[in-house]
Design a protein around this motif. Structure first.
Motif, short mmCIF file in Angstrom:
data_model
loop_
_atom_site.label_atom_id
_atom_site.label_comp_id
_atom_site.label_asym_id
_atom_site.label_seq_id
_atom_site.Cartn_x
_atom_site.Cartn_y
_atom_site.Cartn_z
N ILE A 231 -12.60 8.56 -7.69
CA ILE A 231 -12.87 7.19 -7.26
C ILE A 231 -11.61 6.31 -7.34
CG2 ILE A 231 -15.36 7.24 -7.74
CD1 ILE A 231 -14.66 5.59 -10.32
N VAL A 324 -15.57 10.68 -13.24
CA VAL A 324 -16.10 11.81 -12.48
C VAL A 324 -15.54 13.16 -12.99
CG1 VAL A 324 -16.79 10.60 -10.38
CG2 VAL A 324 -14.41 11.31 -10.66
N ALA A 343 -22.31 20.54 -5.73
CA ALA A 343 -23.69 20.77 -5.31
C ALA A 343 -23.92 20.14 -3.95
CB ALA A 343 -24.64 20.20 -6.34
N PRO B 26 -17.77 1.41 -7.80
CA PRO B 26 -17.28 2.76 -8.06
C PRO B 26 -17.85 3.40 -9.32
CG PRO B 26 -15.50 1.13 -8.15
CD PRO B 26 -16.68 0.44 -7.59
N LEU B 27 -18.15 2.60 -10.34
CA LEU B 27 -18.67 3.24 -11.55
C LEU B 27 -20.13 3.66 -11.38
CD1 LEU B 27 -16.80 1.26 -14.29
CD2 LEU B 27 -16.47 3.63 -13.60
N SER B 30 -19.74 6.77 -9.29
CA SER B 30 -19.35 7.97 -10.07
C SER B 30 -20.57 8.58 -10.75
CB SER B 30 -18.26 7.62 -11.08
OG SER B 30 -18.77 6.78 -12.09
N ILE B 33 -22.28 10.67 -8.17
CA ILE B 33 -21.59 11.94 -7.95
C ILE B 33 -21.88 12.91 -9.09
CG2 ILE B 33 -19.28 12.99 -7.91
CD1 ILE B 33 -18.36 10.52 -6.30
N ASN B 34 -21.83 12.41 -10.33
CA ASN B 34 -22.11 13.28 -11.48
C ASN B 34 -23.53 13.82 -11.42
OD1 ASN B 34 -19.55 12.78 -12.44
ND2 ASN B 34 -20.19 11.15 -13.82
N ILE B 36 -25.40 14.24 -8.80
CA ILE B 36 -25.52 15.19 -7.69
C ILE B 36 -24.94 16.55 -8.11
CG2 ILE B 36 -24.74 15.71 -5.34
CD1 ILE B 36 -24.87 12.55 -4.94
N GLU B 37 -23.83 16.51 -8.85
CA GLU B 37 -23.26 17.77 -9.33
C GLU B 37 -24.20 18.48 -10.30
OE1 GLU B 37 -19.19 17.24 -10.63
OE2 GLU B 37 -18.63 17.69 -8.56
N GLN B 51 -17.35 7.83 1.68
CA GLN B 51 -17.05 8.92 0.72
C GLN B 51 -18.32 9.64 0.28
OE1 GLN B 51 -15.01 7.62 -2.85
NE2 GLN B 51 -14.62 9.71 -3.56
N PHE B 55 -21.20 14.06 -0.27
CA PHE B 55 -22.12 14.53 -1.30
C PHE B 55 -23.57 14.48 -0.84
CE2 PHE B 55 -18.27 13.26 -3.30
CZ PHE B 55 -18.07 14.22 -4.27
N PHE B 368 -24.04 -4.94 -26.81
CA PHE B 368 -23.53 -4.81 -25.45
C PHE B 368 -24.42 -5.54 -24.45
CE2 PHE B 368 -21.62 -1.38 -27.79
CZ PHE B 368 -20.29 -1.44 -27.38
N TYR B 423 -12.14 -0.86 -0.71
CA TYR B 423 -12.02 -0.61 -2.14
C TYR B 423 -11.04 -1.56 -2.84
CZ TYR B 423 -11.22 2.37 -6.29
OH TYR B 423 -11.10 2.87 -7.56
N TYR B 424 -9.92 -1.87 -2.17
CA TYR B 424 -8.84 -2.55 -2.87
C TYR B 424 -8.93 -4.07 -2.88
CZ TYR B 424 -6.89 2.08 -2.88
OH TYR B 424 -6.72 3.41 -3.09
#
Lengths: 349, 528
Positions: A231, A324, A343, B26-27, B30, B33-34, B36-37, B51, B55, B368, B423-424
């Motif tokens: 990312i 990630v 995956a 993005p967090l 992420s 993505i995790n 999905i993996e 992006q 996935f 928190f 993104y930027y």
């Protein structure tokens, strides 16, 4: 070797704080450990691996390097006498590698002024500070061989204190330190070191991955996989003890007045390698990740510092913090494994 | 969000529609993505190949503005194939028959004609979503910034309720807010119809409560104007005075030319900001504000979590915290506001806002943060909403009919322009374009165009092109990329050099009054 009773630690820190800008492990409100200016209320000797290495003492996140006033140029330097207390051995190695890099051919004056006026006190690790520690593999811990002024070994009720440079004499000039018995100390320390290093498992994949990168036998597709999920936060570079890349920029307030500054940068950003023509030799995120990891595991192997293994000091922070999971540990395991964990099908409807 | 960010890791299926999650959150991206993996499945509904497409098990690239048709089509398949959660529909909802009758007209073939999504893929998506144990819908501005924004949101809610993906962990309807405190601003009543905690201004008892607390009489009990209404009103000459805080409408509102006319038509414009924005340049008075690091206070993030933020450095020059400026202006206007700190203000929020009653300064400084609703100091906060019942009791299905974008391409303006962020950069670039590395990464405006269209028009990568709508024209460089489908171009509103909102269409959703930033007709040509 000297001995310092644990109950005298705070007193010795207070003494040092009168002479130096003392930075030490400090607890923030929510419980994080950072290196901060010594304060009796926030200082803690009970800490693991701080989230960030102490590199901002030498390379601040943002640093003004010169000012121009009425067309007169003035370099901005810091000669402040600093004392870093309680850094870990991996971070000591990070400082030594960074210093070597920043002074090797062209000396970076801003960095070297700061390093020259800073004293380092290492707190050797009695065991792994987190499950991602692999300093025994990179030969950068759990204690430091050299480079420090003082090194503390936690022996329970007292610290054994090792002197590593002449600059340590000033620190040791205090009646709170007593002389250790050489013979009994040696046995004690050997046993301490044996148990400490045995408690941090070696990661064979680091050496295997380094060989594969050197022989170009690794599977190139793994970089596409890592590139697809990165990312681009740059966090791995910011927490890395040996990443010292920076970007330079100007603030111009009028034609004859302004300043130049630099701030941390990361090779994970496309603009880091993009050329003026628009061409980028590291044209996609996979290639940029490959560059970063080759920098640690291939280009800086067999460094001349303390017999260290490579440009990675085994602190494991990139594995701790990458959102990630593209830390050095995951990368070397994937290189050796040659397969990716992706995956989901690639069905593009 | 009805649910929480950490719950993303436990979901089985994600239905992401109109959110470029890895670029804008993005967090959270992420975590997707995790997950999905680890085996979770992703259905992505987005015209652009972002992006996350890498996935996605299914990437449904709908024609712009056809979200209601797509969602209705999915619901139709779920009902037809008997995959809906009958128990949830019976016990927790009302209006199912009306929903069924509307969505039944959206057969896979009809939806394919409208949206361009293949019937087979739509069926697959419906089955994957409906059969999941826990499925989360995540959306962002791709859903809301349409003339049918409210309908799009209602349709997402219909889909979640139909399948019982509501009121339990790792489910729900999860709008990802585009700014760190837009949730907090809304919670605190920065809306024209409510006080803090969504207490309606037209409600007599609410009015009395606030009058008593503030020691005043005659608080206005009529709904005020939305931003878009204000600009219309200023242009007509009805609105005379405008006080803008931390907003840059000259860059962020649609049809900038008419915004400039509206602002110029005011008798008096005050802008309070940390930098001299394009809007501040037009102001009669600019009040310098402190940045996030220069003031203390709380932010409420996308998962309703209120967090305390400590001042780290002193504000430069004459800059001051927003609350201090507001207190002084009130004092000078004849009303004394006796707050000495953000804590004082939060104590008043605790007293007057039931959902924030237990979110006290002391509790926030310990951990928190806390997620509202948090009705008392013993309450641990609420990770997910609508557990046993909805706020209003039963959840009502609000079936919606598909309506196309307001400005459909024609022979002359033959492309649809869709706008967003990269993104930027953040929004109008007030901060990020002053940040060296961010501006280096994305130094100039670009318009994405599909290779087939580019070839037809003789446009190559990095060529200067002119983008023209009925309202204006900008020049910027082309990025030839498969990321956009044919006949669609994408650009961002970060760059004053080629401000894309000179082109956008100032039409609004009838309820939320949000402009249609996601689709207007343009033409494009290569500059000689």
């Amino acid at each position: 070797m000297k001995i310092l009773e644990k109950k005298s630690l705070l007193d010795i820190l207070k003494t040092w704080a009168r002479e130096y800008h003392l930075l030490c492990p400090s607890k923030t409100g929510p419980g994080d450990i950072i290196f901060d200016t010594f304060n009796e209320n926030t200082f803690t000797a009970d800490y693991k691996k701080p989230h960030l290495p102490p590199k901002s003492s030498f390379l601040p996140h943002t640093q003004k390097i010169f000012e121009v006033e009425n067309s007169e140029y003035r370099m901005v330097e810091s000669h402040e006498k600093k004392l870093l207390f309680g850094i870990r051995a991996c971070d000591m190695m990070g400082i030594r590698q960074s210093t070597s890099f920043m002074t090797r051919d062209l000396v970076d004056p801003y960095y070297s002024r700061r390093i020259d006026s800073t004293l380092c006190v290492v707190m050797a690790c009695r065991g792994p500070q987190s499950e991602t520690c692999f300093c025994t593999t990179t030969r950068s811990g759990p204690w430091a061989e050299s480079g420090f002024e003082l090194q503390f070994f936690d022996m329970g009720d007292f610290f054994l204190v090792e002197s590593g440079s002449e600059r340590a004499d000033a620190l040791l000039d205090n009646s709170l330190f007593s002389e250790a018995d050489e013979i009994s100390t040696k046995d004690q320390l050997d046993a301490w070191k044996k148990s400490s290093s045995e408690s941090i498992p070696e990661i064979p994949q680091v050496n295997q991955a380094m060989s594969m990168l050197k022989d170009r036998t690794s599977n190139e597709e793994i970089w596409d996989y890592f590139g697809s999920k990165c990312i681009i936060c740059g966090g791995c570079a910011f927490v890395c003890p040996t990443c010292t890349c920076f970007n330079v920029y100007d603030h111009i307030s009028s034609p004859a007045n302004g300043s130049r500054s630099r701030s941390w940068d990361a090779c994970l950003y496309a603009g880091f390698t993009k050329e003026a023509s628009g061409h980028n030799p590291r044209g996609d995120q996979g290639l940029r990740l490959k560059r970063r990891h080759e920098h640690k595991l291939l280009y800086f192997n067999e460094t001349d510092i303390q017999d260290a293994l490579c440009g990675c000091v085994g602190c494991g922070r990139c594995s701790d913090f990458c959102p990630v999971h593209i830390g050095t540990l995951e990368v070397v395991r994937t290189i050796v494994d040659g397969r990716t964990a992706k995956a989901g099908s690639t069905d593009k409807s | 969000m009805t649910n929480s960010i950490n719950e993303v890791e436990k979901a089985d299926v994600f239905f992401v529609i109109g959110s470029n999650t890895t670029a804008q959150h993005p967090l959270i991206g992420s975590r997707l993505i995790n997950a999905i993996e680890e085996g979770a499945r992703l259905i992505l509904v987005d015209p652009r190949e972002i992006q996350l497409a890498e996935f996605a098990e299914l990437h449904l690239r709908q024609n712009i503005g056809t979200d209601v048709a797509v969602l209705n089509g999915i619901m139709n398949i779920i009902i037809e194939e008997n995959l809906f959660d009958k128990k949830f529909v019976e016990t927790r909802t009302e209006g199912f028959d009306e929903l069924k009758s509307v969505v039944s007209r959206y057969t896979p073939r009809v939806v394919e004609m409208i949206s361009g999504i293949r019937a087979h893929d739509l069926e697959e998506a419906a089955r994957i979503y409906a059969q999941a144990d826990a499925a989360m819908i995540l959306y962002a501005m791709g859903i809301t910034q349409h003339t049918t924004g409210t309908d799009n949101v209602k349709s997402c809610a219909n889909l979640a309720m139909l399948t019982g993906n509501m009121g339990k962990p790792s489910t729900g309807v999860n709008p990802l807010r585009g700014q760190n405190n837009v949730q907090g601003a809304c919670d605190m009543g920065c809306l024209p119809v409510v006080y803090s905690g969504y207490q309606k201004v037209i409600d007599e008892s609410v009015k009395n409560k606030f009058e008593q607390a503030w020691g005043v009489e005659g608080l206005d009990d009529t709904a005020g104007l939305t931003i878009t209404d204000m600009m219309d009103s200023a242009q007509k000459g009805d609105l005379k005075f405008l006080y803008v805080m931390g907003e840059n409408p000259m860059m962020s509102d649609p049809d900038s030319t008419s915004i400039e006319q509206a602002l110029s038509n005011l008798d008096f414009l005050v802008v309070q900001d940390i930098f001299l924005s394009e809007t501040a340049e037009l102001a009669d008075v600019v009040l310098p504000a402190a940045s996030f690091a220069e003031k203390s206070g709380t932010y409420t993030n996308t998962e309703r979590r209120v967090q305390f933020s400590e001042k780290a450095i002193e504000p430069p020059g004459q800059a001051r915290a927003d609350w201090e400026i507001i207190c002084d202006i009130c004092y000078l206007s004849g009303y004394e506001m006796n707050y000495r700190s953000p804590d004082d203000i939060l104590v008043e929020i605790n007293e007057l806002t039931p959902s924030y009653a237990g979110i006290t300064p002391e509790r926030l400084k310990e951990g928190f943060g806390l997620q509202w609703p948090c009705p008392n100091v013993e309450h641990p906060g609420t990770p997910y909403l609508h557990k046993d019942q909805f706020t209003k009791g039963l959840g009502t299905f609000f079936p919606c009919e598909f309506k196309p974008v307001s400005e459909v391409p024609d022979d002359e303006y033959d492309f649809l322009l869709t706008t967003g962020r990269i993104y930027y950069h953040f929004h109008t670039g007030t901060m990020t374009r002053r940040t060296s590395i961010l501006d280096r990464e994305a130094p100039s405006p670009l318009v994405e165009i599909n290779p087939a269209d580019a070839q037809r028009l003789g446009i190559k990568n990095d060529d200067l092109v002119e983008l023209t709508s009925r309202r204006g024209s900008i020049r910027l460089k082309a990025e030839v990329t498969q990321r956009v489908p044919r006949r669609v171009v994408f650009s961002t509103f970060h760059f004053h050099e080629a401000s894309v909102n000179l082109l956008t269409n100032p039409v609004h959703d009838p309820v939320a009054k949000i402009p249609e930033y996601k689709g207007c007709a343009v033409k494009i040509r290569r500059c000689a």
